[in-house]
Design a protein around this motif. Structure first.
Motif, short mmCIF file in Angstrom:
data_model
loop_
_atom_site.label_atom_id
_atom_site.label_comp_id
_atom_site.label_asym_id
_atom_site.label_seq_id
_atom_site.Cartn_x
_atom_site.Cartn_y
_atom_site.Cartn_z
N ASN A 179 0.80 -1.21 0.00
CA ASN A 179 0.00 0.00 0.00
C ASN A 179 0.84 1.27 0.00
O ASN A 179 0.64 2.15 -0.81
CB ASN A 179 -0.93 0.05 1.22
CG ASN A 179 -1.73 -1.21 1.41
OD1 ASN A 179 -1.62 -1.88 2.42
ND2 ASN A 179 -2.51 -1.55 0.40
N LYS A 180 1.76 1.32 0.94
CA LYS A 180 2.53 2.55 1.08
C LYS A 180 4.00 2.26 1.35
O LYS A 180 4.34 1.29 2.03
CB LYS A 180 2.00 3.36 2.27
CG LYS A 180 0.69 4.04 2.01
CD LYS A 180 0.31 4.91 3.19
CE LYS A 180 -1.05 5.56 2.96
NZ LYS A 180 -1.50 6.27 4.16
N LEU A 181 4.83 3.13 0.81
CA LEU A 181 6.26 3.04 0.98
C LEU A 181 6.72 4.37 1.56
O LEU A 181 6.52 5.40 0.92
CB LEU A 181 6.87 2.83 -0.42
CG LEU A 181 8.19 2.14 -0.55
CD1 LEU A 181 8.15 0.78 0.08
CD2 LEU A 181 8.55 2.02 -2.03
N ASP A 182 7.24 4.36 2.76
CA ASP A 182 7.61 5.60 3.43
C ASP A 182 6.49 6.64 3.36
O ASP A 182 6.74 7.82 3.11
CB ASP A 182 8.90 6.19 2.83
CG ASP A 182 10.12 5.42 3.32
OD1 ASP A 182 10.06 4.85 4.43
OD2 ASP A 182 11.12 5.37 2.59
N GLY A 183 5.29 6.19 3.55
CA GLY A 183 4.15 7.10 3.57
C GLY A 183 3.58 7.46 2.22
O GLY A 183 2.52 8.06 2.14
N ILE A 184 4.28 7.10 1.15
CA ILE A 184 3.77 7.43 -0.18
C ILE A 184 2.97 6.25 -0.72
O ILE A 184 3.44 5.11 -0.71
CB ILE A 184 4.91 7.76 -1.16
CG1 ILE A 184 5.79 8.87 -0.60
CG2 ILE A 184 4.35 8.16 -2.52
CD1 ILE A 184 7.02 9.14 -1.43
N GLU A 185 1.76 6.55 -1.17
CA GLU A 185 0.90 5.49 -1.68
C GLU A 185 1.49 4.86 -2.94
O GLU A 185 1.88 5.57 -3.86
CB GLU A 185 -0.46 6.12 -2.03
CG GLU A 185 -1.55 5.14 -1.96
CD GLU A 185 -2.81 5.74 -1.33
OE1 GLU A 185 -3.87 5.30 -1.73
OE2 GLU A 185 -2.71 6.63 -0.45
N VAL A 186 1.60 3.54 -3.00
CA VAL A 186 2.10 2.90 -4.21
C VAL A 186 1.13 1.87 -4.78
O VAL A 186 1.09 1.64 -5.98
CB VAL A 186 3.49 2.23 -4.00
CG1 VAL A 186 4.58 3.26 -3.89
CG2 VAL A 186 3.51 1.31 -2.80
N ASN A 187 0.34 1.21 -3.90
CA ASN A 187 -0.65 0.23 -4.32
C ASN A 187 -0.19 -0.70 -5.43
O ASN A 187 -0.68 -0.66 -6.55
CB ASN A 187 -1.94 0.95 -4.75
CG ASN A 187 -2.61 1.55 -3.54
OD1 ASN A 187 -2.46 1.06 -2.41
ND2 ASN A 187 -3.35 2.63 -3.75
N CYS A 188 0.76 -1.54 -5.08
CA CYS A 188 1.33 -2.42 -6.08
C CYS A 188 1.17 -3.87 -5.64
O CYS A 188 1.39 -4.21 -4.48
CB CYS A 188 2.78 -2.01 -6.29
SG CYS A 188 3.92 -3.30 -6.59
N ALA A 189 0.75 -4.73 -6.59
CA ALA A 189 0.48 -6.13 -6.25
C ALA A 189 1.76 -6.96 -6.24
O ALA A 189 1.83 -8.02 -5.65
CB ALA A 189 -0.50 -6.72 -7.26
N CYS A 190 2.79 -6.43 -6.92
CA CYS A 190 4.08 -7.11 -6.97
C CYS A 190 3.94 -8.54 -7.49
O CYS A 190 4.59 -9.46 -7.00
CB CYS A 190 4.76 -7.11 -5.60
SG CYS A 190 4.80 -5.50 -4.82
N GLU A 191 3.08 -8.73 -8.47
CA GLU A 191 2.87 -10.06 -9.07
C GLU A 191 3.76 -10.24 -10.30
O GLU A 191 4.45 -11.22 -10.43
CB GLU A 191 1.41 -10.22 -9.51
CG GLU A 191 0.43 -10.36 -8.37
CD GLU A 191 0.37 -11.79 -7.81
OE1 GLU A 191 0.76 -12.73 -8.53
OE2 GLU A 191 -0.07 -11.94 -6.66
#
Ligand code: SF4
Lengths: 222, 289
Positions: A131-143
């Motif tokens: 969902n978030k990386l260092d507070g920044i929204e990324v929303n990535c499924a990493c599939e």
């Protein structure tokens, strides 16, 4: 869903969402950190907090942080393993408003000194969402193979990065841009159809204004 | 792209004169851009992981909550020392289902099929048959493709998670997949495969997800038994030529409708049904959940 999302994954039980997904969240965090974990503070939200311990969610997250995959038989003993490797870790319950019921918030520090905050949720069937990386929204499924590029929020980066990928015949499946504030830090999340060659990674890392490049391979390769 | 309809898989197979499993294999190759060999290799991995999980069972282990463990061993002792009502083969199926469910609860390595909670159903019917009837490995792999194809359609048309649609979506789906796989192993054709799948799912419609203390232990482990036993009886019915009066795809749609109207307390929240009994509440409290 592929047939191996139906028959599979091969995993340590008892729950694909509370155990396998949790390992994967830990594992992705470990890859993003780029060095072994020295210290981890882990917050459990919703159902992760309520039934997580009975499902081994805590041990699963720790296992992932140690670099284990969901089918690693050492998962039940991950706390002992972490102590052996002198990793400091603690767990606490927390509430994150609007988050998916199976969400974890990991604050980690690597042996390199680098720190990272990751918020991720487990969606079921072992699939997860960063969902978030260092507070920044990324929303990535990493599939699929996923490239996460962190750069200064200035014009031109998207064009440079996508051109480089095109030159190396990497087809971009999705591209998402996020930033904390205008002119601050930005994140590009690129999911591609093909694996990203190592020399592309090197060239990206060498670009000026690019702070960090992380590559997550798809489930089968990883 | 996964098939959205069981009927469509049968028709595709018929029009190209290929069996059900082959349609799924070709679709997987196309979907993940892999060769036949790569796809089959991955399936082989799943099968050996199932066999390995079966070998790894320990009758002495208990889950961390101590709610389950040892039942698979008890059933084995009973099977070998007495005369089970269900007969020897069915008793083996029951043991295997319990063992796999318990291994999962005890954090052993299993293969989710389609979920971890329902991981015992498919191996429970396949492993005893494989060992007893000496079925060649290729045939088992075909059966696994058959099962996966059925599961894929159920996932696409409805769901395969207790949180989404109750236990009918987990044990029901697993049973449906296992029934189709069994029909293939016994030489049934594509339409018999989907008839078995339809009957197996239909028999478990309405099954709610009510795990005690939210753990995948009670009633989950024993529900793997009903999933497996139901699959065998439905496969036998289909092989006898019995059909589902409601077309298979419509049965899946009914499962979806039922799941959607299921109260949230009966969808993996550990709040309703068996989980809401005084005994279950006491257990939950003891475990601090
Ligand atoms: S009761 Fe719920 S958790 Fe248990 S097997 Fe059924 S669907 Fe899964």
């Amino acid at each position: 869903m592929s047939i191996f999302d139906i028959l599979g994954p091969i995993m340590v039980g008892p729950s694909s969402s509370h155990t396998a997904g949790a390992v994967r969240i830990g594992y992705i965090t470990r890859v993003l950190l780029g060095s072994p974990v020295a210290e981890a503070k882990i917050g459990l939200h919703g159902s992760f907090a309520a039934t997580g311990r009975g499902h081994g969610t805590d041990r699963a997250l720790m296992a992932g942080l140690l670099g284990m995959q969901p089918d690693d038989m050492r998962i039940p003993g991950s706390f002992e393993e972490a102590e052996k490797e002198h990793v400091k870790f603690s767990f606490h319950d927390m509430q994150i408003s609007g988050a998916h019921p199976n969400t974890a918030f990991l604050e980690v520090r690597g042996t390199s000194g680098k720190e990272l905050k990751v918020q991720a949720s487990s969606l079921g069937g072992g699939r997860v969402m960063l969902n978030k990386l260092d507070g920044i929204e990324v929303n990535c499924a990493c599939e699929s193979p996923t490239l996460i590029v962190r750069n200064q929020d200035k014009p031109g980066y998207v064009a440079e990065v996508t051109t480089l990928l095109t030159q190396h015949s990497v087809n971009i499946a999705t591209l998402n841009l996020h930033r904390d504030k205008k002119g601050g830090n930005a994140v590009m999340v690129i999911e591609s159809d093909q694996p990203i060659p190592a020399d592309v990674m090197e060239r990206l890392e060498a670009m000026e204004g690019i702070l960090k490049v992380t590559y997550l391979m798809s489930r089968e390769e990883a | 792209m996964a098939y959205q309809s069981l009927q469509e898989i049968v028709e595709t197979g018929n029009s190209r004169s290929i069996p059900f499993w082959k349609v799924i294999l070709l679709d997987d190759m196309n979907d993940r851009s892999v060769t036949e060999e790569e796809s089959v290799d991955t399936m082989k991995k799943m099968w050996s992981a199932m066999l390995e999980a079966s070998d790894q069972y320990e009758g002495t282990m208990l889950s961390k909550s101590r709610l389950v463990g040892g039942m698979g061993a008890q059933m084995e002792t009973y099977r070998t020392s007495q005369e089970p009502l269900c007969g020897d083969f069915m008793a083996k199926v029951i043991s295997q289902a319990l063992q796999m469910g318990e291994s999962n609860a005890c954090m052993k390595r299993i293969v989710a099929a389609p979920t971890a909670g329902a991981c015992g159903v498919l191996p429970a019917v396949l492993i005893p048959l494989y060992r007893e009837k000496k079925i060649p490995d290729e045939k088992v792999l075909e059966a696994l493709y058959t099962a996966a194809g059925i599961g894929q359609v159920i996932a696409a048309r409805a769901f395969i998670a207790g949180a989404a649609g109750g236990c009918q979506a987990e044990i029901g789906a697993a049973s449906s997949m296992a029934a189709g796989a069994l029909v293939h192993l016994r030489g049934g054709d594509s339409s018999q495969i989907i008839q078995a799948a339809a009957m197996a799912l239909k028999n478990l419609l309405g099954l709610v997800c009510d795990p005690v203390a939210g753990l995948v232990e009670v009633p989950c482990v024993k529900r793997n038994v009903i999933g497996a036993v139901n699959a065998l009886s439905c496969a036998d019915m289909a092989l006898a030529g019995i059909t589902s009066r409601i077309p298979p795809d419509q049965v899946i749609d009914a499962m979806k409708e039922i799941g959607e109207s299921m109260h949230v307390s009966l969808r993996e929240t550990g709040e309703g049904g068996v989980a809401n009994t005084p005994a279950a509440r006491e257990i939950a409290q003891r475990l601090g959940m």
